[in-house]
Design an enzyme around this catalytic site. Structure first.
Site, PDB file in Angstrom:
ATOM      1  N   GLU A  20      -7.665   6.252  -1.717  1.00 50.21           N
ATOM      2  CA  GLU A  20      -8.962   5.659  -2.049  1.00 50.21           C
ATOM      3  C   GLU A  20      -9.664   5.172  -0.774  1.00 50.21           C
ATOM      4  O   GLU A  20      -9.067   4.417   0.002  1.00 50.21           O
ATOM      5  CB  GLU A  20      -8.765   4.485  -3.014  1.00 50.21           C
ATOM      6  CG  GLU A  20      -8.272   4.953  -4.382  1.00 50.21           C
ATOM      7  CD  GLU A  20      -7.507   3.870  -5.135  1.00 50.21           C
ATOM      8  OE1 GLU A  20      -7.476   2.719  -4.678  1.00 50.21           O
ATOM      9  OE2 GLU A  20      -6.927   4.200  -6.189  1.00 50.21           O
ATOM     10  N   GLU A  50      -4.123   6.337  -9.057  1.00 46.86           N
ATOM     11  CA  GLU A  50      -2.935   6.319  -8.199  1.00 46.86           C
ATOM     12  C   GLU A  50      -1.809   7.184  -8.741  1.00 46.86           C
ATOM     13  O   GLU A  50      -1.107   7.846  -7.974  1.00 46.86           O
ATOM     14  CB  GLU A  50      -2.435   4.882  -8.003  1.00 46.86           C
ATOM     15  CG  GLU A  50      -3.315   4.015  -7.121  1.00 46.86           C
ATOM     16  CD  GLU A  50      -4.426   3.297  -7.872  1.00 46.86           C
ATOM     17  OE1 GLU A  50      -4.602   3.569  -9.082  1.00 46.86           O
ATOM     18  OE2 GLU A  50      -5.116   2.455  -7.265  1.00 46.86           O
ATOM     19  N   PHE A  93      -3.613  -1.533  -1.767  1.00 46.09           N
ATOM     20  CA  PHE A  93      -2.869  -2.793  -1.662  1.00 46.09           C
ATOM     21  C   PHE A  93      -1.499  -2.537  -2.299  1.00 46.09           C
ATOM     22  O   PHE A  93      -1.441  -1.910  -3.359  1.00 46.09           O
ATOM     23  CB  PHE A  93      -3.532  -3.921  -2.466  1.00 46.09           C
ATOM     24  CG  PHE A  93      -4.790  -4.502  -1.893  1.00 46.09           C
ATOM     25  CD1 PHE A  93      -4.796  -5.773  -1.313  1.00 46.09           C
ATOM     26  CD2 PHE A  93      -5.987  -3.806  -1.962  1.00 46.09           C
ATOM     27  CE1 PHE A  93      -5.974  -6.327  -0.818  1.00 46.09           C
ATOM     28  CE2 PHE A  93      -7.164  -4.357  -1.460  1.00 46.09           C
ATOM     29  CZ  PHE A  93      -7.158  -5.626  -0.881  1.00 46.09           C
ATOM     30  N   ASP A 110       0.144  -4.421  -3.952  1.00 46.08           N
ATOM     31  CA  ASP A 110       0.106  -5.050  -5.278  1.00 46.08           C
ATOM     32  C   ASP A 110      -0.268  -4.053  -6.380  1.00 46.08           C
ATOM     33  O   ASP A 110       0.020  -4.282  -7.541  1.00 46.08           O
ATOM     34  CB  ASP A 110      -0.930  -6.175  -5.291  1.00 46.08           C
ATOM     35  CG  ASP A 110      -0.828  -7.067  -4.075  1.00 46.08           C
ATOM     36  OD1 ASP A 110      -0.521  -8.248  -4.229  1.00 46.08           O
ATOM     37  OD2 ASP A 110      -1.054  -6.582  -2.951  1.00 46.08           O
ATOM     38  N   PHE A 111      -0.950  -2.973  -6.011  1.00 41.75           N
ATOM     39  CA  PHE A 111      -1.391  -1.996  -7.023  1.00 41.75           C
ATOM     40  C   PHE A 111      -0.258  -1.047  -7.438  1.00 41.75           C
ATOM     41  O   PHE A 111      -0.472  -0.123  -8.215  1.00 41.75           O
ATOM     42  CB  PHE A 111      -2.580  -1.165  -6.507  1.00 41.75           C
ATOM     43  CG  PHE A 111      -3.805  -1.974  -6.134  1.00 41.75           C
ATOM     44  CD1 PHE A 111      -3.913  -3.321  -6.437  1.00 41.75           C
ATOM     45  CD2 PHE A 111      -4.869  -1.374  -5.467  1.00 41.75           C
ATOM     46  CE1 PHE A 111      -5.042  -4.063  -6.088  1.00 41.75           C
ATOM     47  CE2 PHE A 111      -6.001  -2.099  -5.115  1.00 41.75           C
ATOM     48  CZ  PHE A 111      -6.091  -3.441  -5.426  1.00 41.75           C
ATOM     49  N   HIS A 144      -3.408  -9.611  -4.826  1.00 42.24           N
ATOM     50  CA  HIS A 144      -3.802  -8.923  -3.585  1.00 42.24           C
ATOM     51  C   HIS A 144      -3.158  -9.531  -2.343  1.00 42.24           C
ATOM     52  O   HIS A 144      -3.673  -9.362  -1.240  1.00 42.24           O
ATOM     53  CB  HIS A 144      -5.326  -8.983  -3.389  1.00 42.24           C
ATOM     54  CG  HIS A 144      -6.120  -8.172  -4.366  1.00 42.24           C
ATOM     55  ND1 HIS A 144      -6.330  -8.569  -5.665  1.00 42.24           N
ATOM     56  CD2 HIS A 144      -6.768  -6.997  -4.237  1.00 42.24           C
ATOM     57  CE1 HIS A 144      -7.072  -7.666  -6.289  1.00 42.24           C
ATOM     58  NE2 HIS A 144      -7.353  -6.701  -5.441  1.00 42.24           N
TER      59      HIS A 144
END
Lengths: 336, 340
Positions: B34, B65, B88, B90-91, B134
């Site tokens: 991205e 993703e 990130f 976190d994703f 994040h």
């Protein structure tokens, strides 16, 4: 596009509420720009100032929020993504506590633990989060709960157009359609997922077309038009309350600011935003109310003063509130 | 007198340069993720690559993703060398099935007959009030799961050298870069985020820790920000006559046991500092290594400094309370020396 009296099939009070809420929402973000910039000049540092971290503002996208929230009560659920302020304001989230949360204060909705992307106000069934498309399944759950409880409540999930390409979008809509749940997914097409234009992320022209894939209804609202958004939402909410299942509404909207504050915006033409501001929906709705004799100049001025006062009050409440005690970081992991 | 010309690069430019050199050398290398195109990666990891190599080799993706990380796996199985970015760390939640059940296991399940020479690069770390979704490092979450090499370089030099190693490696490598060490103009400006980086290509191994400061009194193990905090604490400790040895872990999987054990045998004291959660994390792993293999070398209990087991809070005083810093390390080291 011209708006004639015949087309404005909206109760006057609703129209005025939409205007006031859009003004409030817009002014809120103006205040937030100033607060966010504090401590970040001359050198921008995302972690500095009274409002640190990422800040995603909704300036320009107000029609999506007011057009549908005009049909909701506090019993209906709204989930929102990383750009949540306009939704929260339109849903009636406590403005003082929301603002205090954004300033990281102990009086905030989450006692300073959540911040601007993670606002939770169960009083009006509002929540938001920082993971793309993640709020849609939560709205499915809220809609399922309403159905199980035998209520005519609905759930609205706001997402950006980028989220329509995420797995959570498809799984949620398929499930909601299968179970005929009172769910409305509002896709705010602001043309960019951060830097990637819509045309660079999907071959589908508009996301309401995807409704066919789930066997549900879809509607498309052009030109960031709050009136059209109101009308499309009216129909979607009516169907949802009547047990006729989910709807996707996509609205063509405009993000006047960067993806986040500090975004260099190299991906778009410098003239784009100034041109968009010339066709601003707030100005349009104000002109409409005046030209149709729905409100006088004095009335619109009063509405503006009232809306701004709410925001100013919330701002002062937040600034004057205390920070949480550092060791409070250890609390609230589990409910006691 | 001979002078050495310093070529100062930020972390993000060092990473992007590594990728560019490998893309020039090897036509099978490409990037997808991205905002990796014209934007150059949200944290600058692909800065300049789009202009140099074009949209066919530096591909922007939708917010999908599962699809694009899965596609990187499929392309890698076909002999390409994809570098994919999870914006990130976190994703990871939306695509962990592809990462763990597929990327990490396919080589093993195929009995070594399928190779996945790919890099999954991802931004980690907090400290700038980006809140719970994040700001995580999640080092141990990935390192716990077999089948992936997991690295977390701390300097521009290592970011470049380890990225080149990661691209050339025939195994999937999770390449974690710390946002604050990228040297971005819009974050904290740290001296540590800029350093000398040679122009040519070079490699840094993916399985070796680095002793960045020698000392005889206490070993402090850290990585990325916590390694830099450890160095800062070590300077202060030196003023008290205490010589700390600082180890930059760099590689989390595999972990370089030998360097840690050797150091503890010299100093007899160990502090592990981690920006990840405390329980079941790297600090526990390093402590266990010493408990198993060098317990009787210790003259004091092992100390761990990490994020107590809470999500990363937003508000500044809350976040600063849970994150490690140089003062916390200094205090812990003083206690360890004075009380034992």
């Amino acid at each position: 596009m011209s708006m004639t009296r015949e087309r404005i099939n909206i109760p006057v009070e609703k129209l005025k509420w939409m205007y006031e809420t859009m003004v409030k929402s817009r002014y809120y973000e103006d205040v937030m720009v100033e607060a966010y910039n504090e401590g970040k000049k001359p050198v921008f540092n995302i972690g500095a100032g009274p409002v640190p971290g990422e800040m995603h503002l909704s300036t320009g996208q107000e029609p999506a929020a007011v057009g549908i929230c005009a049909h909701l009560t506090k019993d209906d659920t709204v989930t929102s993504p990383h750009r949540p302020h306009h939704h929260a304001i339109a849903k009636g989230v406590d403005l003082n506590r929301m603002t205090a949360e954004i300033f990281g204060k102990v009086t905030g909705l989450g006692k300073g633990k959540g911040g601007h992307m993670h606002l939770f106000d169960p009083e009006v069934k509002f929540s938001c989060g920082g993971i793309i498309a993640a709020g849609i399944p939560h709205a499915v759950g809220a809609a399922l709960a309403a159905k199980k409880k035998g209520k005519d409540w609905v759930a609205v999930a706001f997402v950006g157009e980028g989220a329509a390409n995420a797995g959570g979008f498809h799984e949620s809509l398929n499930l909601a359609a299968l179970w005929k749940l009172p769910l409305i997914v509002v896709v705010e097409d602001n043309a960019y997922g951060i830097s990637v234009p819509k045309s660079g992320s999907t071959a589908v022209a508009s996301n309401d077309l995807r409704a066919a894939a789930y066997g549900i209804e879809g509607a498309y609202v052009r030109n960031n038009d709050p009136i059209e958004m109101y009308l499309a939402s009216e129909e979607a909410v009516r169907r949802a309350r009547n047990g006729e299942g989910p709807t996707i509404i996509e609205i063509e909207t405009h993000r006047y600011l960067g993806h986040f504050q500090g975004d260099p915006e190299m991906y778009r033409d410098k003239e784009e935003v100034p041109n968009l501001r010339k066709i601003d929906p707030i100005t349009k709705i104000r002109d409409l109310m005046l030209s149709e004799g729905i409100a006088t100049e004095e009335e619109t001025a009063q509405i503006e003063v009232r809306a701004k006062k709410d925001v100013d009050d919330a701002y002062h409440f937040a600034r004057e509130s205390e920070y949480p005690a550092p060791e409070d970081a250890l609390k609230d992991v589990f409910s006691s | 007198m001979e002078t050495i010309e310093k070529r100062m690069l930020t972390g993000n430019k060092a990473m992007a340069e590594a990728i560019a050199l490998e893309m020039e050398r090897d036509p099978t290398v490409f990037v997808l993720g991205e905002d990796v195109g014209k934007y150059g990666g949200i944290f600058g990891s692909t800065q300049g690559l789009f202009d140099q190599f074009g949209a066919d080799r530096v591909m922007d993706t939708p917010i999908s993703e599962t699809a694009f990380i899965g596609a990187a796996i499929g392309a890698a199985a076909e002999g390409m060398r994809p570098i994919t970015e999870l914006m990130f760390v976190d994703f990871f939640g939306v695509c962990m099935d592809q990462i763990y059940n597929h990327m990490a296991k396919i080589p093993y399940m195929s009995g070594g007959n399928v190779k996945l020479p790919m890099v999954l690069m991802t931004a980690v770390g907090g400290g700038y009030n980006d809140a719970a979704q994040h700001s995580q490092t999640l080092y141990a979450t990935f390192a716990h799961l077999p089948g992936m090499k997991v690295v977390a370089p701390s300097t521009p030099y290592d970011l470049k050298g380890m990225m080149i190693s990661a691209i050339r490696d025939d195994n999937p490598v999770v390449f974690m870069f710390h946002k604050t060490l990228q040297g971005l103009g819009w974050m904290d400006q740290l001296d540590a985020s800029i350093s000398h980086v040679p122009k040519e290509d070079y490699t840094v191994p993916l399985d070796k820790a680095n002793v960045v400061r020698e000392g005889k009194d206490v070993t402090i193990v850290g990585l990325q920000m916590t390694m830099h905090y450890a160095l800062e604490a070590a300077e202060k400790l030196a003023e008290e006559g205490i010589e700390a040895e600082v180890i930059d872990l760099r590689s989390i999987a595999p972990i370089d046991k030998e360097t840690i054990i050797k150091s503890v045998k010299r100093t007899h004291r160990l502090i592990v500092v981690d920006e990840d959660y405390l329980s079941c994390g790297i600090s526990a792993e390093v402590s266990a290594i010493i408990a198993e293999e060098a317990l009787y070398e210790l003259e004091a209990p092992v100390k761990r400094i990490a994020v107590p087991d809470v999500p990363l809070p937003y508000s500044r005083p809350l976040e600063q309370f849970v994150l490690p810093n140089a003062n916390k390390i200094y205090d812990e080291a003083m206690k360890l020396i004075n009380e034992w």
